[in-house]
Scaffold this motif. Structure first.
Motif, PDB file in Angstrom:
ATOM      1  N   ASP A  11       0.794  -1.235   0.000  1.00  0.00           N
ATOM      2  CA  ASP A  11       0.000   0.000   0.000  1.00  0.00           C
ATOM      3  C   ASP A  11       0.831   1.292   0.000  1.00  0.00           C
ATOM      4  OD1 ASP A  11       0.842  -0.287   2.609  1.00  0.00           O
ATOM      5  OD2 ASP A  11      -1.102   0.124   3.529  1.00  0.00           O
ATOM      6  N   ARG A  29       2.450   1.259  -5.898  1.00  0.00           N
ATOM      7  CA  ARG A  29       1.089   1.543  -5.441  1.00  0.00           C
ATOM      8  C   ARG A  29       1.092   2.509  -4.272  1.00  0.00           C
ATOM      9  NH1 ARG A  29      -2.492  -3.976  -5.084  1.00  0.00           N
ATOM     10  NH2 ARG A  29      -2.657  -4.274  -7.327  1.00  0.00           N
ATOM     11  N   LEU A  31      -1.561   3.797  -1.558  1.00  0.00           N
ATOM     12  CA  LEU A  31      -2.840   3.954  -0.865  1.00  0.00           C
ATOM     13  C   LEU A  31      -2.644   3.852   0.636  1.00  0.00           C
ATOM     14  CD1 LEU A  31      -4.797   0.646  -0.912  1.00  0.00           C
ATOM     15  CD2 LEU A  31      -3.069   0.952  -2.648  1.00  0.00           C
ATOM     16  N   PRO A  32      -1.661   4.610   1.168  1.00  0.00           N
ATOM     17  CA  PRO A  32      -1.362   4.480   2.596  1.00  0.00           C
ATOM     18  C   PRO A  32      -2.542   4.928   3.447  1.00  0.00           C
ATOM     19  CG  PRO A  32      -0.221   6.381   1.700  1.00  0.00           C
ATOM     20  CD  PRO A  32      -0.854   5.675   0.544  1.00  0.00           C
ATOM     21  N   GLU A  33      -2.546   4.455   4.683  1.00  0.00           N
ATOM     22  CA  GLU A  33      -3.605   4.848   5.607  1.00  0.00           C
ATOM     23  C   GLU A  33      -3.555   6.352   5.847  1.00  0.00           C
ATOM     24  OE1 GLU A  33      -3.537   2.740   9.322  1.00  0.00           O
ATOM     25  OE2 GLU A  33      -5.637   3.261   9.671  1.00  0.00           O
ATOM     26  N   SER A  35      -1.788   9.399   4.104  1.00  0.00           N
ATOM     27  CA  SER A  35      -0.949   9.815   2.990  1.00  0.00           C
ATOM     28  C   SER A  35      -0.081  11.025   3.355  1.00  0.00           C
ATOM     29  CB  SER A  35      -1.798  10.119   1.757  1.00  0.00           C
ATOM     30  OG  SER A  35      -2.745  11.122   2.037  1.00  0.00           O
ATOM     31  N   TYR A  65      -0.907   2.485  -9.271  1.00  0.00           N
ATOM     32  CA  TYR A  65      -2.198   2.919  -8.717  1.00  0.00           C
ATOM     33  C   TYR A  65      -1.948   3.928  -7.601  1.00  0.00           C
ATOM     34  CZ  TYR A  65      -6.269   3.249  -5.859  1.00  0.00           C
ATOM     35  OH  TYR A  65      -7.291   3.785  -5.147  1.00  0.00           O
ATOM     36  N   PHE A  66      -2.798   4.955  -7.503  1.00  0.00           N
ATOM     37  CA  PHE A  66      -2.778   5.792  -6.294  1.00  0.00           C
ATOM     38  C   PHE A  66      -4.206   6.195  -5.932  1.00  0.00           C
ATOM     39  CE2 PHE A  66      -1.981   8.627  -9.907  1.00  0.00           C
ATOM     40  CZ  PHE A  66      -2.941   9.613  -9.727  1.00  0.00           C
ATOM     41  N   ASN A  67      -4.466   6.306  -4.634  1.00  0.00           N
ATOM     42  CA  ASN A  67      -5.804   6.679  -4.184  1.00  0.00           C
ATOM     43  C   ASN A  67      -5.933   8.211  -4.174  1.00  0.00           C
ATOM     44  OD1 ASN A  67      -4.325   7.404  -1.947  1.00  0.00           O
ATOM     45  ND2 ASN A  67      -5.565   6.291  -0.466  1.00  0.00           N
ATOM     46  N   THR A  68      -7.137   8.694  -3.846  1.00  0.00           N
ATOM     47  CA  THR A  68      -7.362  10.141  -3.959  1.00  0.00           C
ATOM     48  C   THR A  68      -6.565  10.940  -2.924  1.00  0.00           C
ATOM     49  OG1 THR A  68      -9.371   9.935  -2.603  1.00  0.00           O
ATOM     50  CG2 THR A  68      -9.648   9.959  -5.001  1.00  0.00           C
ATOM     51  N   ALA A  69      -6.397  10.367  -1.723  1.00  0.00           N
ATOM     52  CA  ALA A  69      -5.613  11.098  -0.723  1.00  0.00           C
ATOM     53  C   ALA A  69      -4.162  11.238  -1.203  1.00  0.00           C
ATOM     54  CB  ALA A  69      -5.675  10.392   0.630  1.00  0.00           C
ATOM     55  N   SER A  71      -3.302  11.398  -4.332  1.00  0.00           N
ATOM     56  CA  SER A  71      -3.259  12.314  -5.474  1.00  0.00           C
ATOM     57  C   SER A  71      -3.036  13.744  -4.997  1.00  0.00           C
ATOM     58  CB  SER A  71      -4.518  12.194  -6.338  1.00  0.00           C
ATOM     59  OG  SER A  71      -5.644  12.745  -5.713  1.00  0.00           O
ATOM     60  N   LYS A  72      -3.646  14.083  -3.854  1.00  0.00           N
ATOM     61  CA  LYS A  72      -3.423  15.422  -3.291  1.00  0.00           C
ATOM     62  C   LYS A  72      -1.952  15.607  -2.905  1.00  0.00           C
ATOM     63  CE  LYS A  72      -3.947  19.394  -1.356  1.00  0.00           C
ATOM     64  NZ  LYS A  72      -3.838  20.562  -2.264  1.00  0.00           N
ATOM     65  N   LEU A  73      -1.369  14.555  -2.310  1.00  0.00           N
ATOM     66  CA  LEU A  73       0.036  14.656  -1.895  1.00  0.00           C
ATOM     67  C   LEU A  73       0.978  14.644  -3.093  1.00  0.00           C
ATOM     68  CD1 LEU A  73       1.014  14.980   1.019  1.00  0.00           C
ATOM     69  CD2 LEU A  73      -1.298  14.119   0.888  1.00  0.00           C
ATOM     70  N   LEU A  75       0.278  16.010  -5.877  1.00  0.00           N
ATOM     71  CA  LEU A  75       0.238  17.408  -6.347  1.00  0.00           C
ATOM     72  C   LEU A  75       1.120  18.294  -5.457  1.00  0.00           C
ATOM     73  CD1 LEU A  75      -0.870  19.542  -8.268  1.00  0.00           C
ATOM     74  CD2 LEU A  75      -2.859  19.799  -6.762  1.00  0.00           C
TER      75      LEU A  75
ATOM     76  N   GLN B  26      -7.291  -0.282   7.904  1.00  0.00           N
ATOM     77  CA  GLN B  26      -6.410  -0.347   6.737  1.00  0.00           C
ATOM     78  C   GLN B  26      -5.986  -1.795   6.459  1.00  0.00           C
ATOM     79  OE1 GLN B  26      -5.577   1.858   4.533  1.00  0.00           O
ATOM     80  NE2 GLN B  26      -3.605   1.308   3.645  1.00  0.00           N
ATOM     81  N   GLU B  59     -11.428   3.463  -2.722  1.00  0.00           N
ATOM     82  CA  GLU B  59     -12.094   4.676  -2.230  1.00  0.00           C
ATOM     83  C   GLU B  59     -13.266   4.328  -1.316  1.00  0.00           C
ATOM     84  OE1 GLU B  59     -10.773   7.597  -2.514  1.00  0.00           O
ATOM     85  OE2 GLU B  59      -9.204   6.840  -3.836  1.00  0.00           O
ATOM     86  N   ALA B 138      -9.115  13.581   1.140  1.00  0.00           N
ATOM     87  CA  ALA B 138      -8.876  14.765   0.306  1.00  0.00           C
ATOM     88  C   ALA B 138     -10.192  15.326  -0.223  1.00  0.00           C
ATOM     89  CB  ALA B 138      -7.950  14.408  -0.853  1.00  0.00           C
TER      90      ALA B 138
END
Lengths: 120, 176
Positions: A11, A29, A31-33, A35, A65-69, A71-73, A75, B26, B59, B138
């Protein structure tokens, strides 16, 4: 300057930031708990690197793969890289992964850094 | 012991390939993802479909981990994946305080009204302006689920008691 080298896990991405050898890579990948906590050392490293950066830097993102949290990081990472002269981004995506290609295009529209897109 | 057979039948009738009920962390998220991935791998699913299902699952699962309201000492939630001939269905259900329902509905309704380009613009405007919340989100989860799913998000809020309800969320991903 110290090398930041984190092994990838199921993750969290592999991170290799090595000024001396000119290797700047985030891959795998993400998707850390938490981010924000995961990416803080990366942001700190870039902050220090920006004080005395190499003449040119090719920063590679090769994410599966990356999760949305994350994606903010990501950026936030790109925004930190934006102020460094000679910066360019190598954005890798799997050849049939349109979503990852589009994600790279969106990031490229949000920061003023040249992006080069490559498939693997 | 009839409920065992009933549950088995319900799962078969609804083509559910995975159901998890209980606490969400998690570690549980990673286990559920690994099981679903193995299932899709063994059935030879297209990699583009697998990626989208994985994306929506993450998600959905992390939403529960981060946002499920602690309601009357009951923290448990449910997550399931259904596999139809033409699509995967990703469903979650978790307790929510009634005062949070209107905000959640408004957010999902707004997303459901947008087309592909509208969702892209919303995503970009949120990511530019958002800060990571105390809960580690986010504020992009539903937008991303809608984008990767390519379909509208379904929801329902059956009542638990006068203070809380059960937030049911459904996303689908077309199979090629």
């Amino acid at each position: 300057m110290d090398i930041l080298n984190l092994e990838g896990t199921e993750d969290t991405p592999k991170i290799m930031l090595d000024k001396g050898n000119g290797i700047f890579e985030i891959s795998g990948r993400s998707l850390p708990e938490d981010s924000a906590e995961f990416y803080q050392p990366v942001l700190d490293w870039i902050e220090e690197y920006s004080q005395d950066a190499n003449p040119s830097t090719e920063f590679m993102f090769k994410l599966e793969y990356f999760n949305t949290a994350s994606s903010k990081l990501i950026l936030d990472v790109l925004s930190a890289l934006e102020d460094i002269d000679g910066m360019s981004i190598m954005w890798y995506f799997h050849e049939d992964d349109e979503d990852m290609e589009e994600a790279g295009e969106e990031f490229s529209e949000l920061v003023e850094i040249p992006f080069e897109f490559k498939t693997y | 012991m009839k409920y065992i057979f009933d549950l088995h039948k319900t799962m078969l009738e609804n083509n559910l390939i995975l159901v998890y009920e209980g606490e969400f962390t998690q570690e549980i998220t990673k286990s559920v993802l690994a099981m679903a991935e193995r299932n899709m791998d063994s059935s030879g699913e297209e990699s583009a479909v697998k990626r989208k299902v994985f994306n929506v699952m993450v998600e959905c699962l992390q939403n529960i981990v981060k946002h499920a309201d602690a309601v009357a000492n009951d923290h448990s939630a449910v997550f399931m994946i259904g596999k139809q001939d033409n699509e995967y269905i990703i469903i979650s259900g978790n307790p929510i305080m009634n005062e949070n329902i209107d905000g959640l509905k408004a957010k999902i309704d707004q997303i459901n009204e947008l087309d592909k380009d509208g969702l892209k613009e919303l995503y970009k405007s949120i990511i530019k302006n958002t800060e990571i919340s105390d809960k580690g989100g986010a504020g992009l989860g539903f937008v991303d689920m809608a984008r990767k799913s390519g379909n509208k998000l379904g929801y329902d809020f059956p009542t638990l008691d006068d203070k809380s309800s059960f937030f049911c969320l459904k996303a689908s991903v077309a199979r090629l």
